[in-house]
Design a protein around this motif. Structure first.
Motif, PDB file in Angstrom:
ATOM      1  N   ARG A  45       0.802  -1.219  -0.007  1.00 49.91           N
ATOM      2  CA  ARG A  45       0.020   0.063  -0.028  1.00 49.91           C
ATOM      3  C   ARG A  45       0.677   1.243  -0.061  1.00 49.91           C
ATOM      4  NH1 ARG A  45      -5.225  -1.031   0.674  1.00 49.91           N
ATOM      5  NH2 ARG A  45      -5.801  -3.026   1.783  1.00 49.91           N
ATOM      6  N   GLU A  46       1.923   1.384   0.878  1.00 49.07           N
ATOM      7  CA  GLU A  46       2.677   2.550   0.893  1.00 49.07           C
ATOM      8  C   GLU A  46       3.340   2.570  -0.459  1.00 49.07           C
ATOM      9  OE1 GLU A  46       5.264   1.755   4.362  1.00 49.07           O
ATOM     10  OE2 GLU A  46       3.332   2.541   5.787  1.00 49.07           O
ATOM     11  N   TRP A  47       3.989   1.558  -1.037  1.00 50.62           N
ATOM     12  CA  TRP A  47       4.766   1.649  -2.382  1.00 50.62           C
ATOM     13  C   TRP A  47       3.885   2.254  -3.435  1.00 50.62           C
ATOM     14  CZ3 TRP A  47       4.800   0.439  -7.292  1.00 50.62           C
ATOM     15  CH2 TRP A  47       6.223   0.331  -7.982  1.00 50.62           C
ATOM     16  N   LEU A  48       2.692   1.688  -3.501  1.00 57.01           N
ATOM     17  CA  LEU A  48       1.803   2.008  -4.533  1.00 57.01           C
ATOM     18  C   LEU A  48       1.420   3.775  -4.327  1.00 57.01           C
ATOM     19  CD1 LEU A  48      -0.398  -1.283  -4.849  1.00 57.01           C
ATOM     20  CD2 LEU A  48       0.968  -0.218  -6.555  1.00 57.01           C
ATOM     21  N   SER A  49       1.221   3.963  -3.081  1.00 54.52           N
ATOM     22  CA  SER A  49       0.715   5.400  -2.733  1.00 54.52           C
ATOM     23  C   SER A  49       2.105   6.204  -3.269  1.00 54.52           C
ATOM     24  CB  SER A  49       0.594   5.673  -1.193  1.00 54.52           C
ATOM     25  OG  SER A  49      -0.521   4.936  -0.926  1.00 54.52           O
ATOM     26  N   ASN A  50       3.347   5.923  -2.894  1.00 56.06           N
ATOM     27  CA  ASN A  50       4.313   6.847  -3.283  1.00 56.06           C
ATOM     28  C   ASN A  50       4.553   6.613  -4.731  1.00 56.06           C
ATOM     29  OD1 ASN A  50       5.286   7.483  -0.729  1.00 56.06           O
ATOM     30  ND2 ASN A  50       6.180   5.603  -0.502  1.00 56.06           N
ATOM     31  N   TYR A  51       4.303   5.522  -5.399  1.00 52.28           N
ATOM     32  CA  TYR A  51       4.546   5.257  -6.758  1.00 52.28           C
ATOM     33  C   TYR A  51       3.607   6.507  -7.618  1.00 52.28           C
ATOM     34  CZ  TYR A  51       3.886   3.475 -11.600  1.00 52.28           C
ATOM     35  OH  TYR A  51       4.105   3.353 -12.871  1.00 52.28           O
ATOM     36  N   ILE A  52       2.294   6.558  -7.030  1.00 53.54           N
ATOM     37  CA  ILE A  52       1.018   7.537  -7.559  1.00 53.54           C
ATOM     38  C   ILE A  52       1.613   8.881  -7.260  1.00 53.54           C
ATOM     39  CG2 ILE A  52      -1.107   8.351  -7.112  1.00 53.54           C
ATOM     40  CD1 ILE A  52      -1.980   5.330  -6.378  1.00 53.54           C
ATOM     41  N   SER A  53       2.277   9.239  -6.302  1.00 54.52           N
ATOM     42  CA  SER A  53       2.621  10.668  -5.823  1.00 54.52           C
ATOM     43  C   SER A  53       3.628  10.858  -6.774  1.00 54.52           C
ATOM     44  CB  SER A  53       3.083  10.549  -4.470  1.00 54.52           C
ATOM     45  OG  SER A  53       3.648  11.895  -4.271  1.00 54.52           O
ATOM     46  N   ILE A  54       4.659  10.072  -7.329  1.00 56.97           N
ATOM     47  CA  ILE A  54       5.886  10.215  -8.167  1.00 56.97           C
ATOM     48  C   ILE A  54       5.137  10.461  -9.555  1.00 56.97           C
ATOM     49  CG2 ILE A  54       8.022   9.194  -9.264  1.00 56.97           C
ATOM     50  CD1 ILE A  54       8.595   7.785  -6.439  1.00 56.97           C
ATOM     51  N   TRP A  55       4.299   9.564 -10.081  1.00 58.76           N
ATOM     52  CA  TRP A  55       3.681   9.523 -11.342  1.00 58.76           C
ATOM     53  C   TRP A  55       3.074  11.091 -11.530  1.00 58.76           C
ATOM     54  CZ3 TRP A  55       3.414   6.189 -15.351  1.00 58.76           C
ATOM     55  CH2 TRP A  55       2.424   6.546 -16.475  1.00 58.76           C
ATOM     56  N   ASP A  56       2.137  11.475 -10.536  1.00 61.04           N
ATOM     57  CA  ASP A  56       1.678  12.686 -10.670  1.00 61.04           C
ATOM     58  C   ASP A  56       2.606  13.855 -10.656  1.00 61.04           C
ATOM     59  OD1 ASP A  56      -0.924  11.169 -10.469  1.00 61.04           O
ATOM     60  OD2 ASP A  56      -1.361  11.729  -8.390  1.00 61.04           O
ATOM     61  N   THR A  57       3.501  13.891 -10.096  1.00 63.73           N
ATOM     62  CA  THR A  57       4.712  14.801  -9.982  1.00 63.73           C
ATOM     63  C   THR A  57       5.121  15.010 -11.261  1.00 63.73           C
ATOM     64  OG1 THR A  57       5.286  14.470  -7.711  1.00 63.73           O
ATOM     65  CG2 THR A  57       6.856  15.615  -9.034  1.00 63.73           C
ATOM     66  N   ILE A  58       5.422  13.841 -11.927  1.00 56.35           N
ATOM     67  CA  ILE A  58       6.055  14.006 -13.234  1.00 56.35           C
ATOM     68  C   ILE A  58       5.073  14.516 -14.452  1.00 56.35           C
ATOM     69  CG2 ILE A  58       7.148  12.454 -15.117  1.00 56.35           C
ATOM     70  CD1 ILE A  58       8.526  10.937 -12.798  1.00 56.35           C
ATOM     71  N   SER A  59       3.723  13.832 -14.227  1.00 62.16           N
ATOM     72  CA  SER A  59       2.933  14.229 -15.091  1.00 62.16           C
ATOM     73  C   SER A  59       2.461  15.672 -15.023  1.00 62.16           C
ATOM     74  CB  SER A  59       1.361  13.364 -14.659  1.00 62.16           C
ATOM     75  OG  SER A  59       1.758  12.118 -15.094  1.00 62.16           O
TER      76      SER A  59
END
Length: 65
Positions: A45-59
């Motif tokens: 859950r934490e990994w996926l939450s962090n992944y989503i945050s990174i994806w949003d930042t780059i997007s």
């Protein structure tokens, strides 16, 4: 803009690797995280939450360009 697309492509590959490693169905990170029938560990859950945050930042960098 090509750099950002390359980064998003790379992140897509990272997510695929994560799903394979953790025996998860390969779909979008938020679909995995927010699907009710998933039995995710705290780490997943934490990994996926962090992944989503990174994806949003780059997007968002693409939008600002």
């Amino acid at each position: 803009m090509a750099v950002i697309q390359n980064q998003l492509d790379f992140l897509s590959e990272v997510l695929q690797d994560f799903c394979q490693l953790h025996n998860l169905e390969c779909m979008s990170a938020d679909d995995i995280l927010y699907t009710d029938d998933n039995k995710l560990t705290l780490y997943e859950r934490e990994w996926l939450s962090n992944y989503i945050s990174i994806w949003d930042t780059i997007s968002n960098l693409e939008v600002q360009s």
